[in-house]
Design an enzyme around this catalytic site. Structure first.
Site, short mmCIF file in Angstrom:
data_model
loop_
_atom_site.label_atom_id
_atom_site.label_comp_id
_atom_site.label_asym_id
_atom_site.label_seq_id
_atom_site.Cartn_x
_atom_site.Cartn_y
_atom_site.Cartn_z
N GLY A 1 3.53 2.04 9.42
CA GLY A 1 3.85 2.04 10.86
C GLY A 1 5.04 1.14 11.18
O GLY A 1 5.18 0.06 10.63
N HIS B 1 -2.49 5.76 7.41
CA HIS B 1 -1.66 6.60 6.53
C HIS B 1 -0.48 5.85 5.93
O HIS B 1 0.19 6.33 5.03
CB HIS B 1 -1.14 7.82 7.30
CG HIS B 1 0.04 7.55 8.18
ND1 HIS B 1 0.07 6.54 9.12
CD2 HIS B 1 1.26 8.14 8.25
CE1 HIS B 1 1.23 6.54 9.74
NE2 HIS B 1 1.99 7.49 9.23
N GLY B 2 -0.18 4.66 6.45
CA GLY B 2 1.02 3.99 5.96
C GLY B 2 1.22 2.73 6.75
O GLY B 2 0.29 2.18 7.29
N PHE C 1 10.49 10.44 1.27
CA PHE C 1 11.08 9.92 0.05
C PHE C 1 10.24 10.29 -1.16
O PHE C 1 9.13 10.79 -1.05
CB PHE C 1 11.23 8.40 0.13
CG PHE C 1 9.94 7.65 0.33
CD1 PHE C 1 9.54 7.27 1.60
CD2 PHE C 1 9.11 7.32 -0.75
CE1 PHE C 1 8.33 6.58 1.80
CE2 PHE C 1 7.91 6.64 -0.56
CZ PHE C 1 7.52 6.26 0.72
N LEU C 2 10.81 10.03 -2.31
CA LEU C 2 10.14 10.21 -3.58
C LEU C 2 10.23 8.86 -4.27
O LEU C 2 11.30 8.24 -4.28
CB LEU C 2 10.93 11.28 -4.34
CG LEU C 2 10.39 11.81 -5.64
CD1 LEU C 2 11.00 13.19 -5.87
CD2 LEU C 2 10.79 10.91 -6.80
N SER D 1 6.30 1.84 3.24
CA SER D 1 7.63 2.31 3.56
C SER D 1 8.50 2.14 2.32
O SER D 1 8.12 1.49 1.37
CB SER D 1 8.20 1.53 4.72
OG SER D 1 8.15 0.16 4.39
N MET D 2 9.68 2.72 2.37
CA MET D 2 10.55 2.72 1.21
C MET D 2 10.69 1.33 0.58
O MET D 2 11.07 0.37 1.23
CB MET D 2 11.93 3.20 1.67
CG MET D 2 12.97 3.18 0.59
SD MET D 2 14.60 3.44 1.26
CE MET D 2 14.90 1.88 2.08
N SER E 1 2.69 0.32 -2.14
CA SER E 1 1.85 1.44 -1.69
C SER E 1 0.44 1.17 -2.18
O SER E 1 0.23 0.30 -3.03
CB SER E 1 2.35 2.76 -2.29
OG SER E 1 3.66 3.03 -1.89
#
Lengths: 473, 135
Positions: free
Chosen positions: A399, A396-397, A203-204, A372-373, A377
């Protein structure tokens, strides 16, 4: 399930699976009690133990705070191998150099919000994401050059600046990348996809700084509560997926899987022809992904320039989440050159490391952790301690905790849109199914994931960001 | 429908069923199609023949399914259905029908077929296949 695996507590945020059976090193798990509970729901602890059976693994193998079950290695897994060790495509993942770059814009939040819908619409219109709706057409030779030169290829064509290269991991180009090691099939798959966002968890996102956790470092990274930021999250597309598949099959043919606890840990000895060719092909895919993110950033700059003339859109940093690299590390006082596999993990190099761009070398690299979207963040800074504890790596994120099928059963696209709207987030998505499968609730708690990194000392908190607008492929 | 989606945290796990090996392969492809584009109805506008090799049935299934990901990425071809399929020694040939992917709105998150937990075996009166897709 992984309930029977014996864990020893090392600290509030570290656990160890001690060596037993065929393990050649222990497995170190970075998690709070709460995150550990999640981990016991799937096979990621068992996979961590299996990772530790691979020949030549050094010190310990690692599962980071967002770890969950993957192919062979858990996602959120890190393992480093000495010269007598192995290279394993499952330790990199199918989406080679899935990664994220973060932009600062100098565009005031209120100015962006006033034009949010139109900007999002224009970004959605300009950046190809859906299948079969690629952008420009490229020649096979152009793709080969992209595989060799990565972001440099884009910059040479006026799609970026030299500063962009400085602020990309590896300068946006892995050197040992010979396109002849990439199959024609992989090239076929990548050809129509250069410059596209892709889907799934790609995503952006346009964001604002929600909380400044380290004011001095925030300022150095160019993060400011007055202005919006942007994250672009995507990888090497079908090209990388095919490279991974090709080499998994090649290594199975050449080396078999009979002596492995799990077929998916298929590997080749470092220094073997197969290992060298995989690394070269992987590097080609890494370069493709860097170039892809560079090109998408260029498009974003064009769009933002249209709506906000004079806006200075800069790259904060670009990091890989799925890669294997040869790096120098000190292990128990010994200097070693190791093949570090990071699968769903971010490099987290601290002050002083030569790999960190000159502009950040005194403070450590930016570590970009997209939630996640539609959820928060984070940006962290790399630390010296990460070098000592995790071969310079962190999460990294967020999960996943819930499967896509479960998500589709329980959540509707309308639910997701409504919840995001309530949270003040505008979404442009290519498909309803994609939205539902990526609903925030199906991911782990990112605040907890990064808190553990911070407490363990492997990534120090810099800023928390919240989404304002999301484009999903 | 002769396939179902099984629980799996990060990826997509499929179980396909059929009276014989050939039909279970066909249903596996139809399940993959649903994983790619959901319940979108895809018209059978164009037909083609595909052939894949594999040293055993697992490899044949892997390479057969991967062919659809290849066709989607490289040729923008979206599967509607497999109309016939033959499995020989180390070789599989199939007649398939589909359409141009650009005509449909969907978002493909399937990155790869994997050997994770792959099973192809006789079960009762027929056959089942199970496999995991990396998404």
């Amino acid at each position: 399930m992984s309930d029977e695996i014996h864990l020893e507590k090392v600290s509030e945020v570290e656990w160890e699976i001690p060596m037993s059976g065929r393990m050649v090193v222990p497995a170190r798990i970075f998690a709070s009690e709460r995150l550990l509970k999640d981990m016991k729901e799937d096979r990621c602890l068992e996979q961590s133990r299996n990772m530790a059976t691979l020949r030549g693994a050094v010190k310990y193998v690692i599962a980071l705070s967002d770890a969950h079950q993957g192919y062979g290695f858990p996602i959120g897994g890190v393992a480093a191998f000495g010269q007598d060790g192995v290279v394993s495509p499952g330790g990199v993942g199918y989406d080679i150099n899935c990664g994220v770059r973060m932009l600062s814009t100098g565009i005031a939040v209120k100015d962006f919000m006033a034009k949010r819908s139109e900007v999002l619409r224009e970004i959605f219109r300009t950046i190809p994401s859906g299948v079969g709706k690629g952008g420009r057409e490229y020649s096979r030779d152009e793709i080969r050059h992209v595989m060799e030169r990565g972001s440099e290829w884009a910059v040479e064509r006026g799609l970026g600046t030299r500063e962009d290269l400085d602020r990309t991991e590896e300068g946006g180009r892995m050197r040992e990348a010979d396109p002849r090691d990439v199959s024609e099939r992989a090239l076929d798959r990548g050809l129509p996809q250069l410059g596209t966002l892709g889907s799934g968890n790609h995503f952006l996102e346009v964001q604002s700084v929600d909380r400044i956790l380290n004011p001095a470092v925030c300022a150095r990274f160019g993060l400011d509560q007055r202005y919006v930021n942007l994250m672009i999250h995507c990888g090497s597309r079908g090209l990388g997926h095919q490279v991974a598949s090709d080499y998994i099959k090649l290594m199975e043919r050449e080396f078999g899987t009979a002596d492995l606890p799990d077929r998916e840990l298929v590997n080749a000895p470092i220094g073997s022809d197969e290992a060298n060719r995989y690394i070269s092909a992987m590097n080609c895919a890494v370069n493709f992904a860097f170039c892809n993110r560079q090109m998408i950033m260029h498009q974003v700059r064009q769009v933002l320039g249209k709506f906000f003339p004079g806006a200075r859109v800069s790259l904060v940093y670009d990091v890989c989440h799925n890669v294997a690299k040869f790096e120098n590390h000190e292990v128990d006082g010994r200097k070693m050159r190791l093949c570090v596999h990071r699968k769903g993990a971010t490099r987290s190099f601290g002050p002083g490391r030569p790999e960190v761009p000159a502009c950040y070398r005194d403070i450590g690299q930016p570590v970009i952790i997209p939630g996640s979207m539609g959820t928060a963040s984070y940006v962290l800074a790399g630390t010296v301690k990460a070098g000592e504890m995790t071969f310079g790596s962190t999460a990294h994120g967020a999960g996943r905790v819930e499967s896509r099928t479960q998500a589709r059963r329980q959540i509707t696209a309308e639910d997701v849109m409504r919840d995001l709207k309530r949270a003040g987030v505008e979404v442009s998505a290519f498909s309803k199914k994609g939205l539902v499968e990526e609903a925030p609730g199906v991911y782990k708690d990112i605040d907890e994931v990064v808190r553990v990194s911070h407490e363990a000392g492997i990534g120090s908190l810099v800023a928390r960001l919240k989404p304002l607008a999301v484009m999903k492929g | 429908m002769s396939y179902e989606f099984l629980p799996h945290t990060a990826d997509v796990k499929i179980r396909a069923k059929g009276p014989d090996l050939e039909s279970v392969f066909m249903e596996s492809a139809h399940a993959l199609r649903e994983a790619i584009c959901g319940e979108t109805r895809v018209s059978a506008v164009a037909g083609r023949t595909i052939e894949v090799e594999g040293c055993d049935t697992h490899a044949l299934l892997y390479n057969f399914l991967e062919e659809f990901l290849y066709l989607l990425d490289a040729e923008s071809f979206l599967l509607s259905r497999v109309t016939s399929l033959r499995i020989g020694k180390d070789l599989l040939a199939a007649e398939i029908e589909g359409d141009s992917a650009a005509k449909y709105e969907f978002s493909n998150s399937v990155k790869a077929v994997t050997y994770n937990d792959m099973k192809i075996e006789q079960s009762g009166d027929g056959w089942i296949a199970e496999f995991v897709l990396d998404v």
